[in-house]
Design an enzyme around this catalytic site. Structure first.
Site, mmCIF file in Angstrom:
data_model
loop_
_atom_site.group_PDB
_atom_site.id
_atom_site.type_symbol
_atom_site.label_atom_id
_atom_site.label_comp_id
_atom_site.label_asym_id
_atom_site.label_seq_id
_atom_site.Cartn_x
_atom_site.Cartn_y
_atom_site.Cartn_z
ATOM 1 N N HIS A 38 0.836 -1.212 0.000
ATOM 2 C CA HIS A 38 0.000 0.000 0.000
ATOM 3 C C HIS A 38 0.874 1.267 0.000
ATOM 4 O O HIS A 38 0.741 2.129 -0.870
ATOM 5 C CB HIS A 38 -0.914 -0.026 1.228
ATOM 6 N N GLU A 39 1.765 1.347 0.972
ATOM 7 C CA GLU A 39 2.570 2.573 1.091
ATOM 8 C C GLU A 39 3.543 2.710 -0.083
ATOM 9 O O GLU A 39 3.840 3.822 -0.507
ATOM 10 C CB GLU A 39 3.311 2.607 2.439
ATOM 11 N N HIS A 96 1.805 4.530 -2.775
ATOM 12 C CA HIS A 96 1.871 5.989 -2.574
ATOM 13 C C HIS A 96 3.251 6.512 -2.977
ATOM 14 O O HIS A 96 3.384 7.538 -3.635
ATOM 15 C CB HIS A 96 1.652 6.326 -1.097
ATOM 16 N N GLU A 99 -4.697 7.802 -3.220
ATOM 17 C CA GLU A 99 -5.155 6.551 -2.613
ATOM 18 C C GLU A 99 -5.452 5.508 -3.694
ATOM 19 O O GLU A 99 -5.307 4.303 -3.461
ATOM 20 C CB GLU A 99 -6.393 6.820 -1.744
HETATM 21 ZN ZN ZN Z 1 -3.185 5.219 1.724
#
Ligand code: ZN
Length: 492
Positions: free
Chosen positions: A261-262, A265, A291
């Site tokens: 997830h990160e 980003h 996101e």
């Molecule tokens: Zn996030």
């Protein structure tokens, strides 16, 4: 003499430096700064925020924007976007009095401390006066922008591209379909009888797996680091310095998926065009768009059976004992299990949006005065029962679970849901552009996808609003249908 446009670029660089300094303070406070330093850091944060507010609300900026808009070069794409960004900020910052900004900052610093206490003691009453003031101040903030939908100015702080009315409409359309889908997906899951295997995963091996996970997605370790924090997050603290965190628990592999997830980003931030880095467009403008990328890499890639094929090989390498009792199919089933749960951050792909819908509807009801803070825990419980079919046993697992409201972030939650919807639209476009993508992911090859996303999105930094990016990449408007279709294909 520097032209008005050049002066705007100088200002843009200054604002960005100040924002990065704020990010560095945040990074520091979440990754090991001593608790005793909290007041000193709060003073630093307040001062930096005040300087940014002054710069963005000064009358000289208003004159500069007027002059820059008259320059012929103002029509060029990136110049036009820079002017638009600063014009929006100017209009917001001149409407909100500096006194309000510092009063709000002081309230939220205290509220966060009280929230932590209330959450660990399951004591909503202790937090409720602060929450009442936070909602009241958010309503007051909306009042600075007379004539707009009450949610509009709040949402705009995080998501300038979509109107509140549009978000309300999309969520209204999504909710019944998502509730029905979750009911069916859970039943199917039980029918399949997925083997729930519980193991212990050593932290040392998880750390090595985390390095592998970020690396295989394309995280640039020369321009970034991975650290640990209670809640994983990503921040850009300067030019070519993008940092992510994760959190390790022996009982599961959530660190792996939070790293996917990160890293999603971070890939966005690390691949912004060189010409934009260092200015206000060098980072996110739309939280939904940002996101969408973390969700795309975490879920569409990271939890796809194809990519999990190569992840499983690493499980065998790092956790040989676990692999002897858990086949690849079991592993794929376990990480894609659909099970309604109480805690948003642990929610699976299919149920996640329902957690956001609950928060969005309660925020609206509180802002409109249809619900009082005193009645909030009960209203929360009723919605969790209605949408997820389970009931929280305590407020700690209910209304007190998220830090967002204590931080004053009303209007933030929908960006998570919008990010999910956008991720499915972009994912569909990427699969059309790269027909053998599943095959590539099965072999652990991510470069074609990363390159596609870089060219279509990342290089533009914050130049696009979410709606414009959707138009540019997919040639369509925001729609819940591709996400629902993705979930149906995967879970039903
Ligand atoms: Zn996030």
């Amino acid at each position: 003499m520097a032209s008005p446009l050049n002066k705007l670029r100088e200002l843009s660089a200054q604002i960005r430096q100040l924002e990065c300094a704020l990010e560095l303070l945040d990074w520091d406070s979440q990754t090991g700064a001593p608790a005793g330093g909290v007041e000193g850091r709060a003073a630093q944060i307040a001062l930096l925020s005040e300087i940014i507010h002054q710069k963005l609300s000064s009358s000289s900026l208003g004159r500069l924007l007027d002059a820059a808009e008259r320059e012929p070069a103002a029509k060029e794409f990136f110049n036009a976007r820079l002017i638009r960004f600063l014009r929006r900020e100017y209009e917001i910052n001149t409407k909100v009095p500096a006194r309000f900004v510092s009063r709000f900052a002081r309230l939220t610093v205290t509220a966060q401390r009280v929230w932590e206490e209330a959450r660990s003691n399951n004591d909503f009453k202790r937090f409720s006066p602060y929450l009442h003031d936070i909602f009241q101040m958010n309503a007051e903030y909306s009042g600075f922008f007379a004539g707009e939908h009450i949610y509009e100015p709040l949402l705009r702080r995080f998501e300038p591209g979509f109107s509140a009315g549009e978000v309300e409409r999309v969520i209204g359309e999504l909710r019944p379909a998502q509730v029905a889908l979750v009911k069916r997906a859970v039943t199917e899951e039980k029918a399949r009888g997925a083997t729930l295997l519980r193991h212990k995963f050593s932290i040392g091996a998880q750390k090595r797996l985390t390095q592998w996970a970020a690396g295989i997605l394309g995280f640039d370790f020369n321009c970034g680091v991975i650290s640990e924090s209670m809640h994983p997050f990503t921040c850009t603290v300067g030019v070519h310095d993008v940092r992510i965190t994760t959190n390790y628990r022996e009982s599961d592999l959530s660190s792996l998926f939070s790293t996917f997830h990160e890293t999603g980003h971070a890939l966005y931030e690390q691949n912004v065009a060189e010409s934009l880095i260092g200015g206000v467009l060098g980072s996110q403008v739309s939280l939904s768009l940002h996101e969408s990328q973390s969700r795309l890499w975490e879920n569409m890639v990271g939890r796809s059976p194809d990519f999990l094929h190569c992840v499983y090989k690493q499980i065998k390498r790092f956790f040989p004992r676990v692999a002897t009792t858990m086949e690849e199919d079991d592993f794929v089933a376990v990480v894609n299990e659909v099970a309604p749960s109480l805690i948003r951050v642990d929610a699976d792909e299919a149920t996640y949006n329902l957690h956001i819908i609950i928060r969005f509807e309660l925020e609206l009801a509180l802002l409109r005065g249809e619900l009082s803070v005193a009645d909030l825990p009960e209203a929360w419980r009723a919605k969790v029962v209605e949408y997820l079919g389970i009931a929280p046993g305590s407020d700690t697992d209910g209304v007190l679970q998220d830090v967002h409201w204590a931080c004053g972030l009303i209007g933030y939650f929908p960006t998570y849901l919008l990010g999910n919807l956008i991720s499915a639209q972009i994912w569909r476009a990427a699969n059309r552009a790269i027909p053998d993508l599943p095959y590539q992911l099965r072999r652990g090859q991510t470069s074609a996808l990363r390159q596609y996303l870089t060219e279509k999105l990342y290089v533009f930094g914050g130049a696009y609003d979410a709606e414009e990016a959707l138009e540019h990449i997919c040639g369509e408007k925001l729609s819940p249908e591709p996400y629902l279709e993705y979930l149906r294909n995967k879970f039903l």
